[in-house]
Structures are given as structure tokens and as C-alpha cells.
Design an enzyme around this catalytic site. Sequence first.
Site, PDB file in Angstrom:
ATOM      1  N   ILE A 188     -20.206 -39.844 -13.635  1.00 42.81           N
ATOM      2  CA  ILE A 188     -21.551 -39.848 -14.195  1.00 42.81           C
ATOM      3  C   ILE A 188     -21.460 -39.773 -15.713  1.00 42.81           C
ATOM      4  O   ILE A 188     -20.708 -38.957 -16.248  1.00 42.81           O
ATOM      5  CB  ILE A 188     -22.343 -38.647 -13.644  1.00 42.81           C
ATOM      6  CG1 ILE A 188     -22.496 -38.801 -12.135  1.00 42.81           C
ATOM      7  CG2 ILE A 188     -23.696 -38.515 -14.329  1.00 42.81           C
ATOM      8  CD1 ILE A 188     -23.317 -37.725 -11.477  1.00 42.81           C
ATOM      9  N   CYS A 189     -22.203 -40.634 -16.393  1.00 42.35           N
ATOM     10  CA  CYS A 189     -22.168 -40.637 -17.864  1.00 42.35           C
ATOM     11  C   CYS A 189     -22.660 -39.289 -18.383  1.00 42.35           C
ATOM     12  O   CYS A 189     -23.795 -38.873 -18.119  1.00 42.35           O
ATOM     13  CB  CYS A 189     -23.033 -41.749 -18.421  1.00 42.35           C
ATOM     14  SG  CYS A 189     -23.169 -41.654 -20.221  1.00 42.35           S
ATOM     15  N   ILE A 190     -21.797 -38.627 -19.123  1.00 39.91           N
ATOM     16  CA  ILE A 190     -22.091 -37.257 -19.549  1.00 39.91           C
ATOM     17  C   ILE A 190     -23.312 -37.181 -20.472  1.00 39.91           C
ATOM     18  O   ILE A 190     -24.168 -36.308 -20.302  1.00 39.91           O
ATOM     19  CB  ILE A 190     -20.829 -36.604 -20.175  1.00 39.91           C
ATOM     20  CG1 ILE A 190     -21.053 -35.116 -20.455  1.00 39.91           C
ATOM     21  CG2 ILE A 190     -20.380 -37.322 -21.441  1.00 39.91           C
ATOM     22  CD1 ILE A 190     -19.762 -34.355 -20.731  1.00 39.91           C
TER      23      ILE A 190
END
Lengths: 101, 130, 125
Positions: free
Chosen positions: B77-79
Site C-alpha cells: 500500500i502506498c504509504i
Amino acid sequence: MKTLHIVNKSPEKPSIMERCLNFSSKGDSLLLIEDAAYFALPSTISKITSRLDALQIKIYALEEDLVARGINKKIHGSIQIVNYEGFVELTTTHNKSSSWY
Amino acid sequence: MNYSLVILGAPYSTQSTTTALNFTKALLKNGHNVYRVFFYHDAVHNGSELSRPPQDELDISTEWKKLKNEHDIDLVICIAAAVKRGVLDNNEALRHEKKSSNLSNSFELSGLGQLVDATEHSDRVITFGP
Amino acid sequence: MNSNAIKARKKVLVILTQSPYGNALSREAIDYCLAAAAFEQDLTLLFTGDAVLQLINDQNPSTINQKDLTKTLSALPIYGINQFYVDSNALEQYGIDNDFCVPTIKVDVKEISELLVNADTILNF
């Protein structure tokens, strides 16, 4: 280098399909998923069949999305029905995909 | 073939995630390898451990958990997109002085470099739009 | 010779379709492009549809509590991304054709089809 064009928005947003067709090349394919399944209805697909034919673009629609929407028996004869495994197969037989939404 | 998926739509709000889930299952069934699933934009909500749909609806979080356990697929998941939207792991919760974290342990938060890496190492990258 | 060592980087075509502030995808797309550029990816950007509106100069989105996307866009050439393809039809539709925040190359439908044909991977934002 064939492209699989994946469209997921209903015919209510015509500019999305317009863009997809404009940028397609001969021998590409079009897969209708989610709300784009409604494009498979004869009255909507007939508006773009001449362009699809000119580019020799094959049209596929995702079975699960057609059945969900109650239109799997109402679709135009030129459209091939594929299930998820067919969807996977299409991504292997095309070099890349472009998702229009 | 090596596949990576980019999911952009919010679970339960769009079909994006369930379409991608079904596609992933079909990939695995047909012997393909899933290099990475990258969750970006509103799809970061997939990472929340706290989502709880009614019993007669598909529990998307459990579906990812099953795929993770059975096939060890990389769910990233894109932080930046996640923290902004309130999906935090323990580290991020500490860093931002939040009392709790909510990232399901099936997922990991990481940077956009993971998407760059996925495009470089996959034969196919399929985007699931919102 | 190790074939991996001489293997060219994948040609990634990023197709942008969203307006600058109506949807966060526009910024998230440019964030991806910055990351890809930092990793020296072979990246081509195509602005089509509402995305051509991202290029307009003199945007001041502080009025709507947003950050100026053109500032981020303008950073891309620093990372070696100099090719910004813009759909001429979309420009025509909005009646804008100059005064952009980055140098642009106007392309017609045929040229855009070529961009798709020549890409190894397409990402749509």
C-alpha cells in the site's frame, strides 16, 4: 505490440470510450468490464461498431459483469463473452493493457 | 507470466477491488505469478483492519488475507496515500503520534518505488481504475 | 554477457486524464512520475482529456486549500523528464494552446496511437 483496452465506465460517460477508440490501433482488443458491460447492449454498441470494425478490434465483455446486470442474454452478437479466466487469457495474448476510466 | 496489479478504487465504493480480487484468483488458478499488488489512491482503504461489512457481503479484507496466506503474494500500500487517508501501521502511528494503528498484517506500507519496481519486473501490469 | 545487464529499461507510458483539483489522482499520478524519474525509468507522459488543464499557468489553488500541481509538474524536467505529450484535440476542446507550465509536444490521434504501440507498459491515471 497489441494492446488490450479495458473500459469500466458506462456509456453515460461517452468521452471515455471515445478516447479509447481514438487511441486504438489495428488488431487491438476491447474488454468491457464493470459498468462498461452496458456497452454490450445492441443499441449502445451499434453506435461504435463501424469504428471497431474499421480497426478490426475484437470486443469482449466480462461474463460475471453481464450476468450481474441481467444483460448476458441481451447483448449484441458481435461481442464475445469471457469469464475471469478469459480475461487473464486476453492479458497474455496482448503485450500490454490500457485501462480507461 | 509475472503480473503486477495497480488498484485505484475504494473497496465497497467501487468495483475496482473486487474485480482485481477475482482477476488475481484467476491468475493464480492459471499458474501465473503475482509479483505485486499495489494499492494506490482510494484503494489504500483495503489495508484497514477495521472495515467490517455486513455478514451477507463479501469481506474484502478477509479475501486478501486468504490470498496472502495461501500464495504469499506481495500486497503493498502506498504509504503517502495511506497515511493521508488514515491507514497507518505501528511505525506510522508512532511517528505521527496517533494512539492506534489499523493496518491489517496482510499488507505493508511502502513508497512509490515499489510501483516503479513492479513495472520493471513484471511482464504485465494491469490497472484497475476507480 | 549477462542478458539482464544489457536489457533496456521498460518504456512506461503514463496516460493522464484527470483535471488538476477535482480528483487526487492527478497529483498522485505526478507523484508516481517523480518517483519513476528518480529511479531513472524510461517514462513518457501523455496528457489527454481533462488532464490538459493541469498544464495551465497561473493556477492558485490556495483558494481551495490545495497545493499548486504545476509546481510539482515543473520539477519533472529536473529529473530528466522533458517529454510532455499533449493531446491537441483536448487542447482544442478547451480552447487553450499555449502558456503552459512545462514544455509540451502537441500530438494528434495518430501520434498518440503510436505512443501506445511503442510502450511496454501503460499506466492510466
